[in-house]
Design a protein around this motif. Structure first.
Motif, PDB file in Angstrom:
ATOM      1  N   ASP A 168      -7.029  -1.533  11.604  1.00 56.79           N
ATOM      2  CA  ASP A 168      -6.943  -0.902  12.921  1.00 56.79           C
ATOM      3  C   ASP A 168      -5.492  -0.614  13.314  1.00 56.79           C
ATOM      4  N   MET A 169      -4.599  -1.524  12.955  1.00 57.01           N
ATOM      5  CA  MET A 169      -3.176  -1.276  13.232  1.00 57.01           C
ATOM      6  C   MET A 169      -2.665  -0.086  12.417  1.00 57.01           C
ATOM      7  N   ALA A 170      -3.120   0.028  11.176  1.00 57.36           N
ATOM      8  CA  ALA A 170      -2.732   1.175  10.358  1.00 57.36           C
ATOM      9  C   ALA A 170      -3.298   2.467  10.957  1.00 57.36           C
ATOM     10  N   TYR A 171      -4.534   2.415  11.440  1.00 58.47           N
ATOM     11  CA  TYR A 171      -5.114   3.572  12.141  1.00 58.47           C
ATOM     12  C   TYR A 171      -4.248   3.958  13.338  1.00 58.47           C
ATOM     13  N   ALA A 172      -3.842   2.978  14.125  1.00 60.67           N
ATOM     14  CA  ALA A 172      -3.028   3.253  15.317  1.00 60.67           C
ATOM     15  C   ALA A 172      -1.703   3.893  14.932  1.00 60.67           C
ATOM     16  N   SER A 173      -1.070   3.369  13.896  1.00 58.42           N
ATOM     17  CA  SER A 173       0.207   3.914  13.450  1.00 58.42           C
ATOM     18  C   SER A 173       0.065   5.364  13.002  1.00 58.42           C
ATOM     19  N   ALA A 174      -0.954   5.636  12.206  1.00 56.77           N
ATOM     20  CA  ALA A 174      -1.179   7.000  11.730  1.00 56.77           C
ATOM     21  C   ALA A 174      -1.572   7.932  12.885  1.00 56.77           C
ATOM     22  N   GLY A 175      -2.348   7.429  13.832  1.00 59.20           N
ATOM     23  CA  GLY A 175      -2.728   8.237  14.984  1.00 59.20           C
ATOM     24  C   GLY A 175      -1.537   8.613  15.853  1.00 59.20           C
ATOM     25  N   LEU A 176      -0.619   7.681  16.028  1.00 56.30           N
ATOM     26  CA  LEU A 176       0.593   7.989  16.790  1.00 56.30           C
ATOM     27  C   LEU A 176       1.441   9.034  16.073  1.00 56.30           C
ATOM     28  N   MET A 177       1.470   8.954  14.746  1.00 55.45           N
ATOM     29  CA  MET A 177       2.205   9.968  13.991  1.00 55.45           C
ATOM     30  C   MET A 177       1.539  11.337  14.140  1.00 55.45           C
ATOM     31  N   ALA A 215      -2.200  10.699   5.074  1.00 53.05           N
ATOM     32  CA  ALA A 215      -2.200   9.669   4.036  1.00 53.05           C
ATOM     33  C   ALA A 215      -2.648   8.335   4.617  1.00 53.05           C
ATOM     34  N   GLY A 216      -2.097   7.973   5.761  1.00 50.26           N
ATOM     35  CA  GLY A 216      -2.473   6.710   6.393  1.00 50.26           C
ATOM     36  C   GLY A 216      -3.919   6.688   6.851  1.00 50.26           C
ATOM     37  N   LEU A 217      -4.355   7.762   7.501  1.00 52.76           N
ATOM     38  CA  LEU A 217      -5.729   7.814   8.000  1.00 52.76           C
ATOM     39  C   LEU A 217      -6.745   7.855   6.857  1.00 52.76           C
ATOM     40  N   GLY A 218      -6.461   8.647   5.836  1.00 47.08           N
ATOM     41  CA  GLY A 218      -7.391   8.778   4.720  1.00 47.08           C
ATOM     42  C   GLY A 218      -7.569   7.482   3.946  1.00 47.08           C
ATOM     43  N   PHE A 219      -6.452   6.840   3.610  1.00 50.15           N
ATOM     44  CA  PHE A 219      -6.548   5.579   2.873  1.00 50.15           C
ATOM     45  C   PHE A 219      -7.262   4.518   3.708  1.00 50.15           C
ATOM     46  N   THR A 220      -6.881   4.412   4.957  1.00 51.13           N
ATOM     47  CA  THR A 220      -7.465   3.391   5.823  1.00 51.13           C
ATOM     48  C   THR A 220      -8.968   3.607   5.989  1.00 51.13           C
ATOM     49  N   HIS A 221      -9.358   4.853   6.182  1.00 51.98           N
ATOM     50  CA  HIS A 221     -10.785   5.145   6.344  1.00 51.98           C
ATOM     51  C   HIS A 221     -11.570   4.741   5.094  1.00 51.98           C
ATOM     52  N   ASP A 222     -11.080   5.130   3.930  1.00 51.37           N
ATOM     53  CA  ASP A 222     -11.807   4.836   2.688  1.00 51.37           C
ATOM     54  C   ASP A 222     -11.898   3.345   2.407  1.00 51.37           C
ATOM     55  N   VAL A 258       0.864  -1.186   0.000  1.00 49.13           N
ATOM     56  CA  VAL A 258       0.000   0.000   0.000  1.00 49.13           C
ATOM     57  C   VAL A 258       0.903   1.240   0.000  1.00 49.13           C
ATOM     58  N   HIS A 259       0.780   2.054  -1.027  1.00 48.39           N
ATOM     59  CA  HIS A 259       1.647   3.234  -1.150  1.00 48.39           C
ATOM     60  C   HIS A 259       1.480   4.203   0.017  1.00 48.39           C
ATOM     61  N   ALA A 260       0.270   4.388   0.492  1.00 48.40           N
ATOM     62  CA  ALA A 260       0.046   5.308   1.617  1.00 48.40           C
ATOM     63  C   ALA A 260       0.774   4.811   2.867  1.00 48.40           C
ATOM     64  N   TYR A 261       0.805   3.502   3.070  1.00 47.27           N
ATOM     65  CA  TYR A 261       1.497   2.955   4.241  1.00 47.27           C
ATOM     66  C   TYR A 261       3.006   3.011   4.070  1.00 47.27           C
ATOM     67  N   ARG A 262       3.488   2.888   2.843  1.00 45.87           N
ATOM     68  CA  ARG A 262       4.926   3.061   2.607  1.00 45.87           C
ATOM     69  C   ARG A 262       5.341   4.502   2.897  1.00 45.87           C
ATOM     70  N   TYR A 263       4.492   5.436   2.506  1.00 47.13           N
ATOM     71  CA  TYR A 263       4.764   6.845   2.801  1.00 47.13           C
ATOM     72  C   TYR A 263       4.754   7.086   4.308  1.00 47.13           C
ATOM     73  N   LEU A 264       3.797   6.497   4.992  1.00 46.77           N
ATOM     74  CA  LEU A 264       3.723   6.591   6.445  1.00 46.77           C
ATOM     75  C   LEU A 264       5.008   6.071   7.086  1.00 46.77           C
TER      76      LEU A 264
END
Length: 199
Positions: A160-169, A120-127, A53-59
């Motif tokens: 949910d793990m991606a949400y947590a990672s983006a939230g910590l950022m 990027a992480g939150l937006g992709f994960t939400h959608d 996932v490109h958004a997660y690589r950017y994260l």
């Protein structure tokens, strides 16, 4: 008890440590985020990680850059300022107001980078999570009933793990924003004192 002159420096050091902790946790979570989908047929299991996932690589890239920036540049300067009991962040870097302003501007750019990574992480994960919940796992007959609950749980865990990672950022970005406010405030107070001394 801390003196008034060391309070901003100590606050900045604590916020830098919190930023590093949030970014390290974000980095650890996004690298550990994996999903394995086992098909009932003869196909081999499919594995999904942040690399897919490109958004997660950017994260991940933003987390790595943020850890390096905080650990190698800002944390040593903040620790040196506390050690010298200086009111300003950059005293150890020469004590020049221009250096303080440059570091504050670097922190603004850094905070913007952190917010962009988190967004990027939150937006992709939400959608994508919304798509899975509304289309793939819809319980009202609109989805695919053959999809089992375990897969739904595993996919939810992945997102949910991606949400947590983006939230910590995002929390790291908030700490950096507070550092900027403290740094600029200390610089303004010093400038006001200089003008009062001249008058």
């Amino acid at each position: 008890m801390a003196s008034k002159t060391s309070l901003p420096s100590a606050s900045i050091l604590i916020l830098r440590l919190l930023t590093l902790a949030f970014l390290t946790a974000s980095l650890a979570i996004i690298t550990a985020d994996k999903l394995t989908v086992v098909d009932d047929g003869d196909d081999p299991p499919q594995r999904l990680t942040f690399k897919d996932v490109h958004a997660y690589r950017y994260l991940l890239a933003v987390a790595v850059i943020g850890c390096a920036y905080t650990l190698l540049l800002q944390l040593p300067l903040a620790a040196a300022a506390v050690a010298r009991r200086s009111k300003r962040l950059a005293t150890s870097a020469g004590g020049d107001d221009d250096v303080v302003l440059l570091l504050a501007l670097a922190d603004v750019a850094f905070a913007m980078m952190l917010v962009a990574g988190a967004a990027a992480g939150l937006g992709f994960t939400h959608d994508v999570k919304r798509y899975f919940d509304r289309v793939v796992f819809a319980g009202d007959g609109g989805g695919w009933p053959e999809v089992d609950r375990r897969l739904h749980r595993d996919i939810d865990r992945f997102f949910d793990m991606a949400y947590a990672s983006a939230g910590l950022m995002l929390a790291a970005a908030a700490c950096t924003a507070v550092v900027v406010v403290i740094s600029v405030y200390s610089l303004v107070v010093k400038c006001d004192q200089c003008h009062d001394d001249e008058a």
